[in-house]
Every structure is written in structure tokens, then in C-alpha cells.
Scaffold this motif. Structure first.
Motif, short mmCIF file in Angstrom:
data_model
loop_
_atom_site.label_atom_id
_atom_site.label_comp_id
_atom_site.label_asym_id
_atom_site.label_seq_id
_atom_site.Cartn_x
_atom_site.Cartn_y
_atom_site.Cartn_z
N THR A 171 0.83 -1.20 0.00
CA THR A 171 0.00 0.00 0.00
C THR A 171 0.86 1.25 0.00
N ARG A 172 0.24 2.39 -0.14
CA ARG A 172 0.96 3.67 -0.17
C ARG A 172 1.43 4.04 1.23
N HIS A 173 2.56 4.76 1.30
CA HIS A 173 3.04 5.27 2.58
C HIS A 173 1.92 6.02 3.29
N ALA B 210 4.91 1.56 0.26
CA ALA B 210 5.82 1.94 -0.82
C ALA B 210 5.36 3.27 -1.42
N SER B 211 6.07 3.71 -2.44
CA SER B 211 5.84 5.04 -3.01
C SER B 211 4.75 5.04 -4.08
N HIS B 212 4.03 6.13 -4.15
CA HIS B 212 3.01 6.38 -5.16
C HIS B 212 2.93 7.89 -5.39
N PRO B 213 2.83 8.37 -6.62
CA PRO B 213 2.53 7.66 -7.87
C PRO B 213 3.75 7.13 -8.62
N PRO C 116 6.92 4.69 -8.69
CA PRO C 116 7.36 3.50 -7.95
C PRO C 116 8.73 3.67 -7.33
N ASP C 117 9.01 2.85 -6.30
CA ASP C 117 10.32 2.90 -5.65
C ASP C 117 10.83 1.49 -5.35
N ALA C 118 12.01 1.43 -4.74
CA ALA C 118 12.65 0.14 -4.47
C ALA C 118 11.85 -0.69 -3.47
N ALA C 119 11.16 -0.03 -2.52
CA ALA C 119 10.35 -0.77 -1.55
C ALA C 119 9.23 -1.53 -2.25
N GLY C 120 8.58 -0.88 -3.22
CA GLY C 120 7.54 -1.56 -3.98
C GLY C 120 8.10 -2.69 -4.82
N GLN C 121 9.27 -2.48 -5.40
CA GLN C 121 9.90 -3.51 -6.21
C GLN C 121 10.26 -4.74 -5.36
N ASP C 122 10.85 -4.52 -4.20
CA ASP C 122 11.21 -5.64 -3.33
C ASP C 122 9.97 -6.39 -2.86
N ALA C 123 8.92 -5.65 -2.51
CA ALA C 123 7.68 -6.29 -2.06
C ALA C 123 7.03 -7.09 -3.18
N ALA C 124 7.10 -6.56 -4.41
CA ALA C 124 6.52 -7.27 -5.55
C ALA C 124 7.22 -8.61 -5.77
N GLY D 244 -3.99 2.73 -7.40
CA GLY D 244 -2.66 2.94 -6.89
C GLY D 244 -1.76 1.73 -7.03
N GLY D 245 -2.37 0.57 -7.30
CA GLY D 245 -1.60 -0.66 -7.40
C GLY D 245 -0.61 -0.68 -8.54
N SER D 246 -0.87 0.09 -9.59
CA SER D 246 0.05 0.11 -10.73
C SER D 246 1.44 0.57 -10.31
N ALA D 247 1.51 1.61 -9.49
CA ALA D 247 2.80 2.11 -9.02
C ALA D 247 3.36 1.26 -7.89
N LEU D 248 2.50 0.77 -7.02
CA LEU D 248 2.95 0.06 -5.83
C LEU D 248 3.47 -1.34 -6.15
N LEU D 249 2.88 -2.00 -7.15
CA LEU D 249 3.33 -3.33 -7.55
C LEU D 249 4.41 -3.15 -8.62
N ALA D 250 5.58 -2.73 -8.19
CA ALA D 250 6.65 -2.33 -9.12
C ALA D 250 7.51 -3.54 -9.47
#
Length: 409
Positions: free
Chosen positions: A57-59, A73-76, A78-86, A109-115
Motif C-alpha cells: 500500500t501507499r506510505h 511503498a511510493s506512489h505515484p 514507484p520505488d525500491a520498496a515496492g519492487q522488493d515487495a513485488a 494505486g496498485g500500478s505504481a505500488l506493484l513495481a
């Protein structure tokens, strides 16, 4: 009315009726989006058996859960946290059996968060593409089409990873038309669009993209999973909250106050400033001619407008709409309006939107602020902040897109 619209889409209300029966095997909960953590909390509260899972989810939108891991993770962008979680999420659904069920909790928001950039594309490439798309004026459907063809998980690819387990999608829609493929770019549903469609969109808006991105699209390596693909598992999809239901909840509030509501549409798109001009015309028609209805009335609408960034101000599509509406109305008495994103974030600022009053423009001018210059600089947040009419909700834990109400009295 805004509060009612947000309440109607709360996961605590929308998730429980759609929970499945206990499976023979495991229940794996996954998800991504601004509402996904609140959805996960609702699942935990109502699920009678064992479960495990991970949602992104978003910060600031996290919720306390005991058995489902919540990653922010970051939105809009994407960031490394979203990438690692994906990556972790992908691993979680690997190796399941046909007795298992994957419960997918997806919201805007899932498009950016699921990086999860496809092979050949870096996270930095995805960030550059995202920024270019957001500033281009492209519609959310067009933006998500491009995203799907640059992702290792979107466009049905995550569904393939879940096979042979059964997949149940619970979706909170933030897109015009409520098409599942556009909600978080459709990670668990097949995609009828193609790399050629994505290329056409990039060329239409004259996007300057990294060479790696063009190579992936032009080679066809970014092609998504198509309907009818025999590798897909059994997929069951439910839209559990959508803009129309929230507009109807707002309409009930208006009726209770003796104001006639008119829902103009739940999927209005186009440039925010142009939509503002059109809505002003309708409000003036009510004032002058009693059409399409007599006052007091409220014009309700939802959807997702776009903003072509021309200036360097702080803004979002809702404040851009309101500023354009105000300029077109030019201080006419009897018209008040609110526009806000139901997730609490308009653009990249922690501001949901703003309120427009008959005296708003005069107040701004008294402060030495030109409404026309603010609009030209895409500085809606700066404008409404200066006149103290910003709407700040904080995290709403849901997301059914933009809410607009124009009250004519």
C-alpha cells in the motif's frame, strides 16, 4: 456528501460479503493499492480459518494486521520498496496447488505500488516512464496500457504465477468504466491490449522514453497475457466498490437536505480545465433557465480527468478542475463546489482537493493572486491553499476516484 461517498467505499463494509468458502488447501492473500491494507484488515477480521499473505500500500495507508504482511511503498512514482515487495509477493504465490485459493485485494494505486519491471527494464526506466505519462495528459486507461506492457506481473502475468490455484479478485475500482484490466493495470486478469497499442499511445503523446523501453515494446517481449490463454487458472472477479455507488450515497445526503441531485456520470474524462468549463455551463443553465432542473440542486460526477502539465506549480486534477470552473463562473452568486480525490491525494500532494465559493476569486485577487496565472502554471494547490479552501482528509483507506459536487442554490 464527500464523507458519504468515502464511507460507501470503505473496505470494512465492502469486503466481508465477498469472502469465499474455506478452501481444501491454503488461503493466500495478496494485494496492491491504496485500499489494500484496509481490505486485508477486513479479511483478517472476518476470516474463520488459517491464512497468510502480503499486500503493498501507499506510505501512510498501512493498517495493523496479524497474519498478512503490510508493506508501504511510493506512489505515484514507484520505488525500491515496492519492487522488493513485488518480488516477495510473486514468490508467495509460486508453487501452489489446485486446492489452494489466492484472494487478491486490488485497488487504485496498485500500478505504481506493484513495481516489477520486465527483464530489460530497470526501476529507473519505469520511474522515467511514469513521470512522462503522468505529465502527458494521457488518460488513465492509456497510462495503464503502457504500464502493463513494461511489467513482469501486470496484464495477467501474476495470475499465471498463481496457477493452478484458484484466484478470487476483490477490486475497488478507481477507473472510468470499472474495467478490471485498468484497476492497478490488471495483474490477475487477462489483457486484450497489445504492445502495438502501447507504442501508439507513447507516440500519440510524443513521449521521450528510455531506449530500453522502446526495445521491449517494439520486440514484443512486453506482450501481456491474453484472454483464453490455457495457462491461466480459474479466475473469479468481483467489483466490490465503485464510483457510481459512492455518487448514489452522496445523492442520498442531498435528498435528505432537500436538494435535488443529478448524477451527470461516474466516468467523466478529459482535460480537467475543459471539464471545468463544461460543468460551469451546466450550472449557469440551471441558474438562468432552470434546466436541466430547478434549484436547489447539486450536480454530481465522478471519473478521472487529466492534466497536461505546462507549468511548475503544485496541483492535481481536482484543483485544476475547480480553478477552471471558478474562472468560468466568474464569481456568480449561488454556486458552490467541491472536488476531491476519494483517496485523499490529489496529484502528489497530501491534499484531497478544494472548495470553491462565490467569493473565492475575489478573495484571491485581493491577495494579489491571479486565478488565470495560477491555472496556467498548474498551481491549483497553491491557489486554494492561499485562500484557505484546501480539503485535507488524510488517508481515507479507499479509492473510488474523483468526487465532484456543484451545489446551485
Amino acid at each position: 456528501m464527500l464523507d458519504a461517498a468515502i464511507r460507501a467505499a470503505q473496505p470494512s463494509r465492502c469486503v466481508p460479503p465477498y469472502l469465499p468458502q474455506l478452501p481444501k488447501g491454503r488461503l493466500i492473500v495478496i494485494g496492491a493499492g491504496k485500499a489494500s491494507a484496509a481490505m486485508a484488515k477486513a479479511v483478517e477480521h472476518h476470516w474463520p480459518g488459517e491464512l497468510e499473505g502480503l499486500v503493498i500500500t501507499r506510505h501512510g495507508y498501512g493498517q495493523p494486521c496479524d497474519r498478512i504482511d503490510i508493506v508501504e511503498a511510493s506512489h505515484p512514482v514507484p520505488d525500491a520498496a515496492g519492487q522488493d515487495a513485488a518480488r516477495r509477493l510473486h514468490k508467495l504465490v509460486s508453487g501452489l496447488t489446485e486446492d489452494d485459493v489466492v484472494l487478491s485485494l486490488i485497488s487504485g494505486g496498485g500500478s505504481a505500488l506493484l513495481a516489477a519491471p520486465i527483464d530489460g527494464i530497470t526501476l529507473e526506466d519505469k520511474q522515467d516512464v511514469t513521470r512522462a505519462l503522468l505529465a502527458s495528459g494521457a488518460s488513465i486507461s492509456e497510462i495503464n496500457c503502457v504500464r502493463r506492457h513494461l511489467s513482469a506481473l501486470k496484464g495477467g502475468r501474476l495470475a499465471l504465477a498463481c496457477a493452478p490455484a484458484r484466484v478470487i479478485n476483490l477490486l475497488i475500482s478507481d477507473v472510468p468504466g470499472d474495467d478490471p484490466i485498468d484497476i492497478a493495470s490488471g495483474p490477475l486478469v487477462p489483457d486484450p491490449t497489445t504492445c502495438a497499442d502501447a507504442i501508439a499511445i507513447c507516440k500519440r503523446y510524443g513521449l521521450r522514453l528510455p531506449l530500453n523501453v522502446w526495445k521491449v515494446l517494439e520486440s514484443g517481449r512486453g506482450e501481456s497475457v491474453k484472454p483464453g490463454d490455457p495457462r491461466l487458472p480459474q479466475i473469479e472477479t468481483h467489483i466490490i466498490a465503485a464510483p457510481q455507488a459512492s455518487l448514489e450515497a452522496a445523492a442520498d445526503v442531498a435528498r435528505a437536505a432537500g436538494v435535488t441531485p443529478l448524477i451527470l456520470g461516474d466516468s467523466i474524462e478529459g482535460e480537467a480545465r475543459e471539464v471545468g468549463k463544461v460543468m460551469a455551463g451546466i450550472a449557469l443553465q440551471v441558474l438562468r433557465h432552470g434546466e436541466p432542473m430547478n434549484k436547489p440542486c447539486v450536480l454530481l460526477s465522478g471519473g478521472e480527468t487529466t492534466v497536461t502539465v505546462r507549468g511548475d506549480g503544485s496541483g492535481g486534477r481536482n484543483v485544476e478542475f475547480l480553478l477552471s470552473l471558478g474562472i468560468a463562473l466568474n464569481g456568480v452568486q449561488g454556486v458552490h463546489a467541491i472536488a476531491a480525490d476519494t483517496d485523499g491525494v490529489d496529484g502528489a500532494a497530501e491534499i484531497a482537493g478544494a472548495i470553491l465559493r462565490p467569493g473565492t476569486l475575489a478573495k484571491a485577487r485581493a491577495l494579489g493572486i491571479s486565478p488565470q496565472q495560477a491555472l496556467g502554471n498548474n498551481d491549483g494547490h497553491g491557489f486554494f491553499g492561499a485562500v484557505e479552501d484546501s480539503v485535507v482528509t488524510g488517508p481515507t483507506l479507499t479509492n473510488v476516484n474523483d468526487f465532484r459536487a456543484i451545489l446551485v442554490i
